[in-house]
Scaffold this active site. Structure first.
Site, PDB file in Angstrom:
ATOM      1  N   ARG A 122       0.198  -9.085  10.933  1.00 54.15           N
ATOM      2  CA  ARG A 122       1.464  -8.390  11.204  1.00 54.15           C
ATOM      3  C   ARG A 122       2.642  -9.335  11.053  1.00 54.15           C
ATOM      4  O   ARG A 122       3.790  -8.911  10.965  1.00 54.15           O
ATOM      5  CB  ARG A 122       1.502  -7.804  12.627  1.00 54.15           C
ATOM      6  N   ASP A 169      -4.434   8.262   2.849  1.00 48.52           N
ATOM      7  CA  ASP A 169      -3.966   6.984   3.372  1.00 48.52           C
ATOM      8  C   ASP A 169      -4.967   6.486   4.409  1.00 48.52           C
ATOM      9  O   ASP A 169      -5.639   7.283   5.058  1.00 48.52           O
ATOM     10  CB  ASP A 169      -2.592   7.196   4.018  1.00 48.52           C
ATOM     11  N   GLU A 170      -5.067   5.196   4.583  1.00 47.50           N
ATOM     12  CA  GLU A 170      -5.941   4.598   5.608  1.00 47.50           C
ATOM     13  C   GLU A 170      -7.343   5.196   5.566  1.00 47.50           C
ATOM     14  O   GLU A 170      -7.895   5.626   6.575  1.00 47.50           O
ATOM     15  CB  GLU A 170      -5.347   4.828   7.020  1.00 47.50           C
ATOM     16  N   GLN A 202      -9.313  -3.594   7.931  1.00 44.78           N
ATOM     17  CA  GLN A 202      -8.417  -3.092   8.982  1.00 44.78           C
ATOM     18  C   GLN A 202      -8.971  -1.846   9.660  1.00 44.78           C
ATOM     19  O   GLN A 202      -8.241  -1.063  10.247  1.00 44.78           O
ATOM     20  CB  GLN A 202      -7.036  -2.800   8.408  1.00 44.78           C
ATOM     21  N   LYS A 237       0.813  -1.203   0.000  1.00 43.10           N
ATOM     22  CA  LYS A 237       0.000   0.000   0.000  1.00 43.10           C
ATOM     23  C   LYS A 237       0.853   1.262   0.000  1.00 43.10           C
ATOM     24  O   LYS A 237       0.656   2.157  -0.839  1.00 43.10           O
ATOM     25  CB  LYS A 237      -0.886  -0.027   1.241  1.00 43.10           C
ATOM     26  N   THR A 238       1.802   1.316   0.915  1.00 44.74           N
ATOM     27  CA  THR A 238       2.628   2.517   1.013  1.00 44.74           C
ATOM     28  C   THR A 238       3.466   2.698  -0.244  1.00 44.74           C
ATOM     29  O   THR A 238       3.672   3.805  -0.726  1.00 44.74           O
ATOM     30  CB  THR A 238       3.545   2.434   2.243  1.00 44.74           C
TER      31      THR A 238
END
Length: 846
Positions: free
Chosen positions: A674, A252-253, A326, A64-65
DNA sequence: CACACATATCTTTTT
DNA sequence: GATATGTGTG
């Protein structure tokens, strides 16, 4: 702001939308720029689709980043926009920092840092500082943290004659926060909600609070967004300026955005919003109307098709990246709905799914994916990976006797890993609640194992730091009464409640700041002679420091303030154990100021960037909550405390019902994903809560893991030799998990496991169930939420072999008599510990 | 007004 | 069990 002065993008001057879009596509066809190398087709599409609204559904670990930063790199290197024309918002400072770094690496140092890359809050502050006067503030306004907020509210509550015991300020602060998250002003909150506090005084207190904030020239966190929205709505010309400026917006997010952030983004991204704003509708009202109408298109009736700007307006180049699975900040006002609704909000939106995971093994991915399918209302993604390592380990589920054993066993496992050369930095323990942290810290301290607490108590929340900051605040902003009150009598100056009240009353009646009131009052006879002298000196000091602000180095000034006020001395004279540490912290505070331009800049930094980086150089195990783990990854992840009531947390269930449970499940999903290689889940049968031992049963989430990817393992073995009363040996080993048919063979089929599962379907009956007034209705059947059947996986609960009235022994609770039997769960009246409900496998006949 | 002691309350997560 | 209050005394 100066409009779009120097901001014409180099290659798109005079270009229409189509031409710019073509330019955007061009590089893909010709030589591939090297920044695109290594991207998979979906990632590449997400980078290259620069024009029009785009939603990137990026599952955990799907890059994603990388997509976000590459997209910005692409926009910059294709000269579709200058850095100053890109608005990129993140949720956390960490994310913003990381993005900045990565862009700098890709683009090279030629590009000056992007001025509009930051958190929602910091960008709002930046905008508000420029136009403060338009929303009734002065540009030097202070940003209040929760602590200040609560203290202010407490004053107001008391002034209203409301009992602040029955109606705690904290609660009102939460309510107001919630309202602001929804962008609701005092007049817009629903009647029912307004009544929810202090018999209907809620709305009035909210109103007063906002008034006080204006007088104090202050904003709370929520205000940063709300005031910014108000600014845009009430000043279409200002909005138009920003509109022209921001050619590309990246978020983002996105799944974590709340209503206010959503509105803010819409205002900045949709040309029609600018026109709608001109009609000055109240903020919340319009949204509610839209939601009621079920549409999020252009507001009807406001947009005249004949308006010229509809043709020349820039397209909605907004790109939101997020993962509905998430979304874990619903309790803080985040609306998962924002992401679920994206394609309706933004016409002709492209949706790209990133499902190829580059992080975890297939077992970990399968476990997480399977778990999350228990949620409804998802956009639906399935993570997959190409990595196929035959040696990969299954997700391990381990059972322990109590939380001490949990910490001990995990500590031992970590030591074993360390001996094998595993870096501690690549190990994390992720827990649901921060109180779980203590046990691990204790254990690691005795083991001498390095650990770091991520996101724990913050440097800037320490008392001495807040005191020091209060001094600085009064110097830079004399109207900051909250800061003033905090330190008038710190160090002790003989100014007690009565004196402070006199000052406050005087200030309030004259409608001036307290410091100004002091200036007036020292000339009168109102105060005692002694108080008058001290106050006179103090006021004089503040005036002197304020004078120095522009021609003294701010670090010198800060030191001077702390010394001359007697604050440093106060701690020097303090004989307590913490005092030296506090002095160190103050030194550290001054030191950390060096990199800032001045006192004001520093203060702002502190109020917005509350996170402190503990040094990543040290090799240490990472301890943090699941929430603060989002976005991070580790080779080995331990997930302790998977017990009903703790995880899912009882309170989420009580307050959030089904959606609360689903959010908890998403947390579990975040936790598992994670892990790169190893994921170790733990549950224990006894946990200490508030210093009291409570029986607990495994989390339903454990049931929801797919058997094929999970391995159930023993605790590291040594059950004996510890526990209450130093009982030697392990009387329960055989009755618990040392069964003839260990789980490892056929999945979850051992008697112990079945018992545990059977139990997982009703109330824990103890630890978290029956506190604070909510009823734990035990009905002998599966656990329900609002009448819905939640846990269905009762697998053949075996009847207990114990009989009523039988005398039994329990390792933690001692001796007692059985007063209730329900399947394998016993209610026992313990001689010392009182009534408890426990699994039969944990007691022995006596 | 300051200090010491006692009491109460509370513990999910945090930009 | 720990912290943040409130109460009482000096």
């Amino acid at each position: 702001m100066n409009g779009n002065d120097t901001n014409q993008p180099p290659s798109s001057v005079g270009m229409g939308i189509a031409a710019r879009a073509a330019a955007a596509r061009a590089p893909a066809q010709s030589a591939t720029p090297n920044y695109l190398e290594g991207l998979n087709p979906e990632q590449r599409e997400a980078v290259l689709t620069t024009e029009g609204p785009l939603l990137v559904l990026a599952g955990a670990g799907t890059g994603k980043t990388r997509v976000l930063t590459t997209r910005i790199t692409h926009i910059l290197s294709e000269k579709l926009a200058w850095p100053s024309q890109i608005l990129a918002v993140t949720f956390t400072n960490k994310a913003a920092r990381e993005m900045k770094n990565r862009i700098a690496l890709m683009v090279g140092e030629t590009v000056e840092g992007m001025p509009w890359l930051g958190t929602f809050h910091s960008i709002c502050v930046k905008i508000l500082r420029r136009h403060a006067e338009l929303v009734g503030l002065k540009s030097g306004f202070t940003i209040l943290d929760t602590d200040d907020q609560v203290r202010l509210l407490k004053q107001l509550i008391q002034a209203e004659g409301v009992d602040d015991k029955r109606w705690p300020a904290r609660q009102l602060a939460n309510l107001i926060d919630g309202w602001k998250n929804k962008a609701l002003g005092p007049n817009e909150i629903a009647e029912g909600e307004a009544r929810a506090f202090a018999n209907g005084k809620g709305r009035e207190l909210y109103r007063q609070y906002q008034e006080r904030l204006k007088v104090l020239n202050a904003c709370d966190f929520g205000d940063l967004l709300v005031e910014c929205i108000r600014l845009f709505r009430e000043n279409p010309d200002v909005l138009a300026d920003y509109h022209a400026r921001f050619r590309y917006i990246l978020v983002d997010e996105y799944q974590d955005t709340n209503v206010a952030q959503y509105l803010w983004l819409r205002l900045l991204s949709q040309p029609s919003e600018a026109r709608a704003a001109a009609h000055g509708k109240p903020i919340g009202q319009q949204l509610r109307a839209e939601i009621a109408a079920g549409l999020h298109e252009e507001p009807k009736g406001n947009s005249q098709s004949g308006e010229p700007d509809s043709a020349s307006a820039p397209p909605t180049n907004i790109c939101c990246v997020g993962d509905d699975d998430q979304s874990i900040y619903g309790w803080r006002g985040a609306e998962v709905d924002n992401i679920l609704r994206f394609d309706k909000d933004f016409k002709d939106a492209t949706v790209i799914r990133l499902e190829r995971n580059y992080r975890s093994t297939s077992h970990i991915l399968s476990a997480a994916s399977h778990l999350i399918t228990h949620n409804e209302g998802r956009l639906g993604k399935t993570l997959f990976t190409d990595i196929d390592d035959p040696d990969e380990e299954k997700v391990r589920v381990a059972a322990g006797w109590d939380s001490e054993e949990e910490a001990r066993a995990i500590g031992e496992e970590i030591e074993a890993l360390q001996r094998k050369g595993h870096a501690l930095n690549d190990i994390a323990i992720l827990m649901r609640a921060s109180f779980q942290m203590r046990e691990f810290e204790d254990r690691f301290v005795t083991l001498g194992l390095n650990y770091r607490v991520v996101g724990g108590p913050r440097f800037y929340e320490r008392m001495e730091i807040r005191d020091a900051m209060a001094y600085f605040r009064v110097v830079t902003q004399p109207a900051d009464d909250l800061a003033f009150e905090r330190i008038v009598n710190t160090p002790k100056r003989g100014l007690g409640d009565t004196t402070i009240k006199k000052i406050r009353d005087h200030a309030r009646s004259r409608n001036i700041p307290m410091l100004a009131a002091v200036h007036e009052m020292v000339e009168t006879e109102e105060l005692g002679a002694k108080q008058r002298t001290t106050l006179k000196l103090l006021a004089l000091n503040f005036a002197r420091w304020a004078d120095l602000i522009d021609n003294t180095s701010h670090t010198d000034l800060a030191e001077m303030i702390l010394d001359e006020s007697g604050y440093t001395e106060m701690w020097q004279n303090d004989r307590s154990a913490e005092a030296p540490g506090r002095l160190d912290n103050l030194k550290e505070l001054i030191r950390s100021m060096e990199e800032f331009e001045g006192l004001r800049g520093f203060l702002e930094h502190v109020s917005l960037v509350m996170d402190t980086d503990n040094n990543p150089d040290l090799d240490a195990v990472n301890l943090m909550t699941l929430h603060s783990a989002k976005g991070l990854e580790f080779d080995t992840v331990f997930l302790p405390g998977w017990e009903e009531g703790l995880f899912p947390h009882q309170r989420s269930l009580d307050e959030g019902g089904r959606s609360g449970l689903e959010e908890e499940r998403r947390l579990a999903y975040v936790g598992i994903t994670r892990a790169r290689k190893n994921c170790h889940i733990w549950f224990v049968s006894n946990r200490r809560i508030h210093g009291q031992w409570q029986a607990s049963i495994p989390s339903r989430f454990i049931d929801e893991l797919p058997h094929a990817n999970v391995e159930v393992v023993e605790a590291t073995g040594n059950y004996g030799g510890y526990g209450v009363g130093g009982v030697g040996g392990n009387p329960y080993g055989s009755s618990r998990f040392h069964t003839s048919d260990p789980f490892t063979r056929s999945g979850y089929s051992s008697p112990g496991w079945k018992r545990a599962q059977a139990n997982a379907t009703d109330e824990t009956g103890s630890a978290w169930g029956n506190r604070s007034g909510h009823k734990t209705t035990y009905n002998g059947g599966p656990r329900t939420i609002e009448g819905e059947l939640v846990a269905k996986s009762v697998i053949g609960a075996e009847e207990s072999s114990f009989g009523m009235g039988e005398r039994v022994f329990h390792m933690k609770f001692g001796y007692g008599a059985i007063i209730g039997i329900d399947g394998n769960k016993l209610t026992i009246n313990f001689e010392k510990a009182g009534e408890k409900r426990v699994l039969d496998s944990f007691v022995e006949r006596h």
